[in-house]
Design a protein around this motif. Structure first.
Motif, PDB file in Angstrom:
ATOM      1  N   ASN A 140       0.825  -1.202   0.000  1.00 34.26           N
ATOM      2  CA  ASN A 140       0.000   0.000   0.000  1.00 34.26           C
ATOM      3  C   ASN A 140       0.861   1.255   0.000  1.00 34.26           C
ATOM      4  OD1 ASN A 140       0.227   1.199   2.870  1.00 34.26           O
ATOM      5  ND2 ASN A 140      -0.121  -0.991   3.243  1.00 34.26           N
ATOM      6  N   ARG A 141       0.198   2.351  -0.290  1.00 35.71           N
ATOM      7  CA  ARG A 141       0.843   3.658  -0.320  1.00 35.71           C
ATOM      8  C   ARG A 141       0.257   4.575   0.750  1.00 35.71           C
ATOM      9  NH1 ARG A 141      -0.498   1.739  -5.044  1.00 35.71           N
ATOM     10  NH2 ARG A 141       1.091   1.317  -6.608  1.00 35.71           N
ATOM     11  N   ILE A 142      -0.227   4.009   1.832  1.00 30.17           N
ATOM     12  CA  ILE A 142      -0.913   4.802   2.855  1.00 30.17           C
ATOM     13  C   ILE A 142       0.025   5.837   3.471  1.00 30.17           C
ATOM     14  CG2 ILE A 142      -2.122   4.748   5.068  1.00 30.17           C
ATOM     15  CD1 ILE A 142      -3.179   1.954   4.237  1.00 30.17           C
ATOM     16  N   ARG A 143       1.229   5.444   3.784  1.00 29.41           N
ATOM     17  CA  ARG A 143       2.171   6.394   4.394  1.00 29.41           C
ATOM     18  C   ARG A 143       2.382   7.600   3.483  1.00 29.41           C
ATOM     19  NH1 ARG A 143       6.188   7.594   7.962  1.00 29.41           N
ATOM     20  NH2 ARG A 143       8.302   7.894   7.242  1.00 29.41           N
ATOM     21  N   ARG A 199      -0.746   9.732   3.407  1.00 25.20           N
ATOM     22  CA  ARG A 199      -0.875  10.511   4.649  1.00 25.20           C
ATOM     23  C   ARG A 199       0.058  11.719   4.627  1.00 25.20           C
ATOM     24  NH1 ARG A 199       0.793   9.118   9.095  1.00 25.20           N
ATOM     25  NH2 ARG A 199       2.048   7.264   8.671  1.00 25.20           N
ATOM     26  N   GLU A 210      -0.718  -0.399   7.268  1.00 29.07           N
ATOM     27  CA  GLU A 210       0.323   0.380   6.600  1.00 29.07           C
ATOM     28  C   GLU A 210       1.626  -0.405   6.482  1.00 29.07           C
ATOM     29  OE1 GLU A 210       2.473   4.396   7.888  1.00 29.07           O
ATOM     30  OE2 GLU A 210       0.328   4.691   7.536  1.00 29.07           O
ATOM     31  N   GLN A 211       1.955  -1.198   7.489  1.00 32.87           N
ATOM     32  CA  GLN A 211       3.196  -1.975   7.477  1.00 32.87           C
ATOM     33  C   GLN A 211       3.064  -3.322   6.762  1.00 32.87           C
ATOM     34  OE1 GLN A 211       4.984  -2.300  11.327  1.00 32.87           O
ATOM     35  NE2 GLN A 211       5.052  -0.097  11.626  1.00 32.87           N
ATOM     36  N   VAL A 222      -4.474   0.699  11.839  1.00 31.06           N
ATOM     37  CA  VAL A 222      -3.958   1.445  10.685  1.00 31.06           C
ATOM     38  C   VAL A 222      -2.464   1.184  10.528  1.00 31.06           C
ATOM     39  CG1 VAL A 222      -3.478   3.765   9.783  1.00 31.06           C
ATOM     40  CG2 VAL A 222      -5.748   3.222  10.694  1.00 31.06           C
ATOM     41  N   ASN A 223      -1.729   1.170  11.622  1.00 29.95           N
ATOM     42  CA  ASN A 223      -0.298   0.893  11.585  1.00 29.95           C
ATOM     43  C   ASN A 223      -0.030  -0.500  10.999  1.00 29.95           C
ATOM     44  OD1 ASN A 223       2.525   1.405  12.236  1.00 29.95           O
ATOM     45  ND2 ASN A 223       2.252  -0.092  13.869  1.00 29.95           N
ATOM     46  N   GLN A 237      -1.480   8.648  11.713  1.00 31.23           N
ATOM     47  CA  GLN A 237      -2.206   7.373  11.698  1.00 31.23           C
ATOM     48  C   GLN A 237      -3.463   7.493  12.548  1.00 31.23           C
ATOM     49  OE1 GLN A 237       0.692   4.509  13.038  1.00 31.23           O
ATOM     50  NE2 GLN A 237       1.405   4.104  10.952  1.00 31.23           N
TER      51      GLN A 237
END
Length: 72
Positions: free
Chosen positions: A9-12, A15, A41-42, A37-38, A23
């Motif tokens: 994913n590209r969540i970081r 954000r 994301e990881q 969420v962490n 987060q």
């Protein structure tokens, strides 16, 4: 312990581009905990389809702009 998912994913990045959203802020907006969420994301946890859509909508992008799954 759960095995890591193949979904990336590209969540970081999203954000960061969204005024460095935390987060916790993302978690509050989609009804999850910061820890969940962490983990998403990881890459330690794959979100449900419903949660994936919620995340994409927070950033105003499509699912493919947030998540990627490798072709076999």
């Amino acid at each position: 312990m759960a095995k890591p998912t193949k979904v990336t994913n590209r969540i970081r990045r999203l954000r960061f581009d969204a005024d460095e959203m935390t987060q916790g802020d993302l978690a509050d907006s989609i009804g999850l905990t910061r820890q969940t969420v962490n983990a998403i994301e990881q890459g330690k946890y794959s979100p449900s389809l419903e949660v994936a859509f919620k995340i994409a909508r927070v950033f105003g992008v499509g699912l493919d702009d947030v998540f990627d799954y490798p072709e076999e």
